[in-house]
Design a protein around this motif. Sequence first.
Motif, PDB file in Angstrom:
ATOM      1  N   CYS A   1     -37.890  -4.279   9.016  1.00  0.00           N
ATOM      2  CA  CYS A   1     -36.442  -4.409   9.155  1.00  0.00           C
ATOM      3  C   CYS A   1     -35.942  -5.459   8.152  1.00  0.00           C
ATOM      4  O   CYS A   1     -36.733  -6.196   7.567  1.00  0.00           O
ATOM      5  CB  CYS A   1     -36.072  -4.792  10.584  1.00  0.00           C
ATOM      6  SG  CYS A   1     -36.643  -6.421  11.096  1.00  0.00           S
TER       7      CYS A   1
ATOM      8  N   ASN B   1     -30.191   9.288  16.085  1.00  0.00           N
ATOM      9  CA  ASN B   1     -30.634   8.284  17.059  1.00  0.00           C
ATOM     10  C   ASN B   1     -32.147   8.080  17.067  1.00  0.00           C
ATOM     11  O   ASN B   1     -32.665   7.317  17.864  1.00  0.00           O
ATOM     12  CB  ASN B   1     -30.171   8.662  18.465  1.00  0.00           C
ATOM     13  CG  ASN B   1     -28.667   8.591  18.587  1.00  0.00           C
ATOM     14  OD1 ASN B   1     -28.014   7.847  17.882  1.00  0.00           O
ATOM     15  ND2 ASN B   1     -28.111   9.391  19.470  1.00  0.00           N
TER      16      ASN B   1
ATOM     17  N   VAL C   1     -36.187  -1.224  16.130  1.00  0.00           N
ATOM     18  CA  VAL C   1     -36.099   0.171  15.693  1.00  0.00           C
ATOM     19  C   VAL C   1     -35.417   0.247  14.333  1.00  0.00           C
ATOM     20  O   VAL C   1     -34.323  -0.288  14.144  1.00  0.00           O
ATOM     21  CB  VAL C   1     -35.336   1.028  16.732  1.00  0.00           C
ATOM     22  CG1 VAL C   1     -35.182   2.461  16.234  1.00  0.00           C
ATOM     23  CG2 VAL C   1     -36.055   1.016  18.066  1.00  0.00           C
ATOM     24  N   ILE C   2     -36.096   0.901  13.384  1.00  0.00           N
ATOM     25  CA  ILE C   2     -35.576   1.073  12.022  1.00  0.00           C
ATOM     26  C   ILE C   2     -35.638   2.548  11.648  1.00  0.00           C
ATOM     27  O   ILE C   2     -36.262   3.351  12.337  1.00  0.00           O
ATOM     28  CB  ILE C   2     -36.370   0.214  11.002  1.00  0.00           C
ATOM     29  CG1 ILE C   2     -37.862   0.529  11.067  1.00  0.00           C
ATOM     30  CG2 ILE C   2     -36.114  -1.259  11.228  1.00  0.00           C
ATOM     31  CD1 ILE C   2     -38.701  -0.169  10.019  1.00  0.00           C
ATOM     32  N   ARG C   3     -35.026   2.878  10.525  1.00  0.00           N
ATOM     33  CA  ARG C   3     -34.983   4.274  10.084  1.00  0.00           C
ATOM     34  C   ARG C   3     -35.594   4.490   8.712  1.00  0.00           C
ATOM     35  O   ARG C   3     -35.744   5.623   8.274  1.00  0.00           O
ATOM     36  CB  ARG C   3     -33.546   4.769  10.099  1.00  0.00           C
ATOM     37  CG  ARG C   3     -32.949   4.770  11.496  1.00  0.00           C
ATOM     38  CD  ARG C   3     -31.557   5.309  11.548  1.00  0.00           C
ATOM     39  NE  ARG C   3     -31.338   6.555  10.880  1.00  0.00           N
ATOM     40  CZ  ARG C   3     -31.619   7.759  11.379  1.00  0.00           C
ATOM     41  NH1 ARG C   3     -32.176   7.858  12.560  1.00  0.00           N
ATOM     42  NH2 ARG C   3     -31.369   8.847  10.690  1.00  0.00           N
ATOM     43  N   GLU C   4     -35.934   3.421   8.021  1.00  0.00           N
ATOM     44  CA  GLU C   4     -36.534   3.573   6.692  1.00  0.00           C
ATOM     45  C   GLU C   4     -37.442   2.388   6.393  1.00  0.00           C
ATOM     46  O   GLU C   4     -37.308   1.329   7.001  1.00  0.00           O
ATOM     47  CB  GLU C   4     -35.459   3.699   5.615  1.00  0.00           C
ATOM     48  CG  GLU C   4     -34.498   2.541   5.579  1.00  0.00           C
ATOM     49  CD  GLU C   4     -33.347   2.765   4.607  1.00  0.00           C
ATOM     50  OE1 GLU C   4     -32.749   1.767   4.218  1.00  0.00           O
ATOM     51  OE2 GLU C   4     -33.072   3.916   4.243  1.00  0.00           O
TER      52      GLU C   4
ATOM     53  N   LEU D   1     -35.516  11.838   9.475  1.00  0.00           N
ATOM     54  CA  LEU D   1     -34.596  11.059  10.300  1.00  0.00           C
ATOM     55  C   LEU D   1     -33.135  11.279   9.926  1.00  0.00           C
ATOM     56  O   LEU D   1     -32.246  11.029  10.737  1.00  0.00           O
ATOM     57  CB  LEU D   1     -34.947   9.575  10.210  1.00  0.00           C
ATOM     58  CG  LEU D   1     -36.295   9.183  10.810  1.00  0.00           C
ATOM     59  CD1 LEU D   1     -36.515   7.686  10.661  1.00  0.00           C
ATOM     60  CD2 LEU D   1     -36.382   9.587  12.257  1.00  0.00           C
ATOM     61  N   SER D   2     -32.876  11.757   8.734  1.00  0.00           N
ATOM     62  CA  SER D   2     -31.489  11.997   8.325  1.00  0.00           C
ATOM     63  C   SER D   2     -30.836  13.080   9.187  1.00  0.00           C
ATOM     64  O   SER D   2     -29.621  13.091   9.357  1.00  0.00           O
ATOM     65  CB  SER D   2     -31.426  12.391   6.856  1.00  0.00           C
ATOM     66  OG  SER D   2     -32.189  13.569   6.638  1.00  0.00           O
TER      67      SER D   2
ATOM     68  N   CYS E   1     -40.257  -1.515  13.605  1.00  0.00           N
ATOM     69  CA  CYS E   1     -40.629  -2.379  12.486  1.00  0.00           C
ATOM     70  C   CYS E   1     -42.076  -2.822  12.717  1.00  0.00           C
ATOM     71  O   CYS E   1     -42.463  -3.134  13.845  1.00  0.00           O
ATOM     72  CB  CYS E   1     -39.694  -3.591  12.444  1.00  0.00           C
ATOM     73  SG  CYS E   1     -40.212  -4.919  11.353  1.00  0.00           S
TER      74      CYS E   1
ATOM     75  N   GLY F   1     -35.698   6.806  15.478  1.00  0.00           N
ATOM     76  CA  GLY F   1     -36.190   5.759  14.597  1.00  0.00           C
ATOM     77  C   GLY F   1     -37.602   5.384  14.984  1.00  0.00           C
ATOM     78  O   GLY F   1     -38.192   5.971  15.885  1.00  0.00           O
ATOM     79  N   TYR F   2     -38.149   4.391  14.304  1.00  0.00           N
ATOM     80  CA  TYR F   2     -39.493   3.917  14.605  1.00  0.00           C
ATOM     81  C   TYR F   2     -39.504   2.403  14.517  1.00  0.00           C
ATOM     82  O   TYR F   2     -38.625   1.805  13.914  1.00  0.00           O
ATOM     83  CB  TYR F   2     -40.523   4.543  13.656  1.00  0.00           C
ATOM     84  CG  TYR F   2     -40.196   4.387  12.193  1.00  0.00           C
ATOM     85  CD1 TYR F   2     -40.686   3.310  11.459  1.00  0.00           C
ATOM     86  CD2 TYR F   2     -39.397   5.308  11.542  1.00  0.00           C
ATOM     87  CE1 TYR F   2     -40.383   3.159  10.128  1.00  0.00           C
ATOM     88  CE2 TYR F   2     -39.089   5.172  10.203  1.00  0.00           C
ATOM     89  CZ  TYR F   2     -39.594   4.099   9.503  1.00  0.00           C
ATOM     90  OH  TYR F   2     -39.281   3.955   8.179  1.00  0.00           O
TER      91      TYR F   2
ATOM     92  N   ILE G   1     -43.090  11.235  11.928  1.00  0.00           N
ATOM     93  CA  ILE G   1     -41.966  10.620  11.220  1.00  0.00           C
ATOM     94  C   ILE G   1     -42.461   9.924   9.958  1.00  0.00           C
ATOM     95  O   ILE G   1     -41.895  10.080   8.873  1.00  0.00           O
ATOM     96  CB  ILE G   1     -41.205   9.630  12.133  1.00  0.00           C
ATOM     97  CG1 ILE G   1     -40.512  10.386  13.263  1.00  0.00           C
ATOM     98  CG2 ILE G   1     -40.199   8.817  11.325  1.00  0.00           C
ATOM     99  CD1 ILE G   1     -39.914   9.495  14.337  1.00  0.00           C
TER     100      ILE G   1
END
Length: 139
Positions: free
Chosen positions: A99, A81, A92-95, A76-77, A86, A83-84, A69
């Motif tokens: 956080c 559901n 759990v964050i996506r970008e 992730l787009s 922080c 994520g990875y 990832i």
Amino acid sequence: MGELANCPKCNALFVQTQFRTVCDACYKLEEKKYEIVYQFLRKRENRKAMLHEVVEATEVDQELILKFIRQGRIQLSNFPNLGYPCEKCGKVIREERLCESCKKDIHKQLDQIEQEQLISERNRVQEGKTTYYSQSPKK
């Protein structure tokens, strides 16, 4: 050009580059595991799987999936559901790497340090000034 390093997985000697952080044998093994994860996620019914579900279904280590990832190999787009964590609190964050609450906390701390530096600078300037008083001759 790369530098000579030991593989973190098998301790074999290899030339480390920006893109390769493991030896050729471990890299091939990682590629096989990537294919397993990617094939799992490509199925329509698995696109909404969470990270722990992907780990359970594919039996691929969570850290390796997170590496995929972070490298951008798993977008992730396409997986709402997934994520990875922080890097500071584990949420759990996506970008990015932190956080929003951790970013705000760090900015707040930086602002506080900046304010303390301004106050100490102001105090230093005031210490350098000497105040002279004169006595009135009318006593």
